[in-house]
Design a protein around this motif. Structure first.
Motif, mmCIF file in Angstrom:
data_model
loop_
_atom_site.group_PDB
_atom_site.id
_atom_site.type_symbol
_atom_site.label_atom_id
_atom_site.label_comp_id
_atom_site.label_asym_id
_atom_site.label_seq_id
_atom_site.Cartn_x
_atom_site.Cartn_y
_atom_site.Cartn_z
ATOM 1 N N ASN A 1 9.133 -43.608 -5.190
ATOM 2 C CA ASN A 1 9.998 -43.129 -6.340
ATOM 3 C C ASN A 1 9.467 -43.181 -7.953
ATOM 4 O OD1 ASN A 1 12.144 -42.345 -4.849
ATOM 5 N ND2 ASN A 1 13.214 -44.385 -4.832
ATOM 6 N N PHE A 2 8.863 -44.561 -7.951
ATOM 7 C CA PHE A 2 8.067 -44.673 -9.210
ATOM 8 C C PHE A 2 6.978 -43.699 -9.532
ATOM 9 C CE2 PHE A 2 9.397 -49.290 -8.795
ATOM 10 C CZ PHE A 2 10.605 -49.208 -9.686
ATOM 11 N N ALA A 3 6.311 -43.479 -8.405
ATOM 12 C CA ALA A 3 5.205 -42.261 -8.579
ATOM 13 C C ALA A 3 5.729 -41.193 -8.973
ATOM 14 C CB ALA A 3 4.342 -42.085 -7.332
ATOM 15 N N ARG A 4 6.891 -40.609 -8.224
ATOM 16 C CA ARG A 4 7.557 -39.368 -8.709
ATOM 17 C C ARG A 4 7.991 -39.229 -10.104
ATOM 18 N NH1 ARG A 4 12.512 -37.721 -7.522
ATOM 19 N NH2 ARG A 4 12.969 -39.452 -5.988
ATOM 20 N N TRP A 5 8.643 -40.446 -10.422
ATOM 21 C CA TRP A 5 9.101 -40.529 -12.024
ATOM 22 C C TRP A 5 7.981 -40.413 -12.856
ATOM 23 C CZ3 TRP A 5 12.624 -45.032 -10.399
ATOM 24 C CH2 TRP A 5 13.757 -44.682 -9.728
ATOM 25 N N VAL A 6 6.856 -41.122 -12.523
ATOM 26 C CA VAL A 6 5.749 -40.988 -13.610
ATOM 27 C C VAL A 6 5.350 -39.465 -13.584
ATOM 28 C CG1 VAL A 6 3.196 -41.798 -13.717
ATOM 29 C CG2 VAL A 6 5.053 -43.476 -13.253
ATOM 30 N N ASP A 7 5.223 -38.865 -12.374
ATOM 31 C CA ASP A 7 4.802 -37.179 -12.243
ATOM 32 C C ASP A 7 5.621 -36.553 -13.238
ATOM 33 O OD1 ASP A 7 3.138 -35.520 -11.599
ATOM 34 O OD2 ASP A 7 3.933 -35.176 -9.537
ATOM 35 N N GLU A 8 7.008 -36.915 -13.085
ATOM 36 C CA GLU A 8 7.960 -35.872 -13.726
ATOM 37 C C GLU A 8 7.952 -36.280 -15.148
ATOM 38 O OE1 GLU A 8 11.163 -35.862 -9.806
ATOM 39 O OE2 GLU A 8 11.680 -36.804 -11.580
ATOM 40 N N ASP A 9 8.018 -37.699 -15.465
ATOM 41 C CA ASP A 9 8.042 -37.977 -16.742
ATOM 42 C C ASP A 9 6.766 -37.578 -17.613
ATOM 43 O OD1 ASP A 9 10.556 -38.564 -15.956
ATOM 44 O OD2 ASP A 9 10.197 -40.640 -16.275
#
Lengths: 425, 224
Positions: A195-203
């Motif tokens: 999740n964190f990785a996805r959020w970093v990617d999104e953000d």
């Protein structure tokens, strides 16, 4: 033979059927009715009666009798009889005329003598037979004891086995629980990382430079791979543990299901020969085994030099069936063959120390199933879990079968396993 | 066997046993021996300290004109029966077949109890003994010895007129088997009275009684 002494006997003694003797006070034969002479075949008149007696048993006895003059009867054994020297019974009468004695043999019934002989012989025979029976009984008792000891030992072993089974089941359950707990605990933080990785990617994705974005992608791929490996651990832990009800299973049906699930590319040729059997067994584990092996074969057939072909065959073996799944892929060097059954080879022996080279994990070039030496990834890597063949082995062996592989580099690989058939009872 | 336990008073036992024999009381005789065994008397003690001396005493009483041959026959028969019971009480096959022995009274000979005692005592030692009893035809005895090849052939005769047939058996066995003939043991009154007789008849060993015979054989043939 002299008739003279018999003249000295009273007339009625002469015709007496047994021995009659008139003896002096010192035991000399004064007169005889001739019977003793007839028995011994010699004259006895004038001789001591002791000379007519068996030395060992009767001479001393006779001397004592004559001396004591107390007895009215006695038993004596005659000398020189070459058959059984049975004692003869005599009546002893005082002889007033001579001062000696009159000796009269007691009448015997020859039938009684015969009877006694028979009894004696029968008694001996019985003793012999009884003793043999006793010995035989001793042997039987011994054999029985041995059997009993074996039986007790078997019972002890069986009880031990039951106990071990209980312990094993308990420890298996504990391992299951452990595997579930650990996997669950591992998966939760893994989900968080994803999740964190996805959020970093999104953000922040657009703001990152290429290298940082590549690292982020690697991170996400590794997380995915690790989740699959954890699922693999769970599958492996379950494999061979769960039991199902045996049923009539058409292996051709299983293969059809497997091929449908695998979504085999059109260019791969699948052949089955001879016609696959129908047998009574647990369906799910057999399907799992075939699924893993056929999937493996399809994948590697595509990597060979010729048109990809997978061949599935079955032949009756001892107590069950032997199945083979062959491909015409690149093959496996002999030295690497034992390792194909191991769980997580990529974990135990990473092909590359450099953990960043994610692409290498799926490149799959080089020799089929080779380990180390940088020659390429293994089948397990391609499946993403490294447990497919390990599960095959575990399932096959848990059913009492054997799994093996035959292969030479460049000539494809043949995986074979035996699958026992339930005895229908 | 309980060799360690002290036997019941042997002299007292002999006395009561003999009284039962002479009274013709079979049940009492059986009971006396059973009780002695329960009290721990070994087979060897019973045979050697009770049964054998009692039979000798019976013979002596006949020679003293105190009993008849009928009494003697009864005593012998009861002794035989008691031996069967006593042996059964003690015999336990240990699973091994040790030395082998064939015992017989050849031809017309009937004095068999001594041989049977030897067989029983050796059997408890782990020997495999074949007791053929009295009046065994000489020819079939020889044939059996040749066929079975025992370690020992034990022959007994109590009466001098039977010695020639016993000698015939020994000769036949030696002719048939030569160097492989069994050890030949002879016993009986004539051999006790003339210690050189056994050798003259071709036997290897002789012994004065069953215990001496067992000791001699144990010594000559240690466990195989």
């Amino acid at each position: 033979m002299s008739d003279a002494p018999s003249a000295d006997l009273p007339g009625w003694f002469r015709g007496y059927p047994g021995i009659v003797l008139r003896l002096s006070s010192t035991g000399i034969v004064l007169a005889s009715n001739g019977r003793l002479e007839a028995e011994l075949g010699r004259d006895v008149a004038g001789a001591p009666f002791a000379a007519c007696l068996d030395d060992a048993s009767s001479v001393e006895k006779w001397r004592m009798l004559l001396h004591a003059r107390a007895a009215t009867s006695c038993e004596l054994v005659l000398a020189g009889a070459d058959t059984l020297p049975e004692p003869r019974g005599f009546s002893v009468l005082p002889d007033d005329d001579s001062g000696g004695v009159l000796l009269l043999e007691q009448q015997r019934d020859p039938r009684l003598d015969d009877l006694r002989d028979q009894v004696t012989i029968t008694n001996s025979d019985l003793a012999v037979a009884q003793r043999e029976l006793l010995k035989e009984r001793g042997r039987l008792a011994y054999a029985l004891e041995k059997l009993d000891a074996q039986y007790q030992e078997k019972r002890r072993l069986a009880a031990q086995l039951t106990q071990r089974n209980v312990e094993l089941q308990r420890s298996n359950r504990a391992l299951d629980d452990f595997a579930h707990a650990v996997s669950h605990d591992l998966k939760a933080p893994l989900r968080a990382i994803a999740n964190f990785a996805r959020w970093v990617d999104e953000d922040a994705g657009p703001a990152l430079d290429d290298e940082a974005r590549s690292h982020l992608r690697s991170l996400q791929q590794r997380v995915t791979r690790m989740r699959r490996m954890i699922d693999g651990v769970l599958d492996y832990a379950r494999a061979g543990r769960e039991r199902c009800q045996p049923e009539r299973v058409d292996v051709a049906d299983i293969v059809a299901d497997v091929l449908e699930l695998l979504d085999v590319p059109d260019d791969v040729t699948i052949t089955t020969s001879p016609p696959l059997p129908t047998l009574v067994t647990e369906r799910p584990p057999l399907q799992q085994v075939l699924h893993n092996l056929v999937g493996n074969a399809v994948k590697y057939a595509a990597r060979g030099t010729g048109p990809p072909t997978v061949r599935i065959a079955a032949a009756p073996g001892q107590g069950g069936w032997e199945f083979t799944v062959s491909d015409n892929g690149p093959g496996i060097p002999e030295a690497a063959q034992p390792a194909v059954w191991q769980l997580f080879r990529t974990l135990a022996a990473p092909t590359r120390p450099d953990d960043r080279d994610v692409a290498g994990d799926v490149s799959g070039s080089g020799t089929q199933g080779a380990m180390g030496s940088g020659a390429g990834a293994t089948r397990a890597d391609d499946e993403g879990t490294g447990v497919g063949l390990a599960i095959v082995k575990r399932l096959v062996e848990s059913r009492g079968g054997v799994a093996g592989v035959q292969s030479r580099p460049g000539e494809g690989a043949t995986f074979r396993f035996t699958w026992p058939e339930e005895t229908t009872d | 066997m309980n060799p360690a336990s002290s036997p019941p008073d042997a002299a007292g036992l002999l006395e009561t046993w003999l009284a039962a024999l002479l009274d013709g009381d079979r049940r009492a005789a059986f009971r006396i021996i059973a009780e002695a065994q329960d009290a721990g008397a070994s087979l060897e003690q019973l045979y050697m300290q009770v049964l054998q001396p009692a039979l000798r005493e019976v013979g002596r009483l006949w020679e003293a004109n105190e009993i008849t041959v009928a009494d003697e026959h009864f005593a012998t028969a009861v002794t035989q029966a008691v031996m069967g019971r006593a042996f059964q009480q003690r015999f336990q096959w240990a699973g091994d077949e040790g030395r082998t022995l064939i015992a017989a009274c050849p031809d017309l000979e009937r004095h068999e109890i001594g041989l049977r005692m030897i067989c029983d005592l050796l059997e408890l030692d782990g020997w495999d003994t074949t007791y053929l009893g009295a009046t065994v035809p000489a020819d079939s005895l020889v044939a059996m010895v040749v066929r079975r090849r025992p370690d020992v052939l034990a022959l007994s005769t109590a009466l001098p007129p039977h010695l020639p047939r016993l000698a015939d058996v020994i000769t036949a066995v030696r002719n048939a088997l030569g160097d492989e003939a069994p050890v030949i043991l002879v016993g009986g009154r004539p051999f006790v009275e003339d210690p050189t007789l056994a050798g003259r008849l071709g036997a290897d060993l002789t012994a004065a009684d069953a215990v001496a015979a067992v000791a001699t054989l144990r010594n000559r043939l240690p466990p195989a």
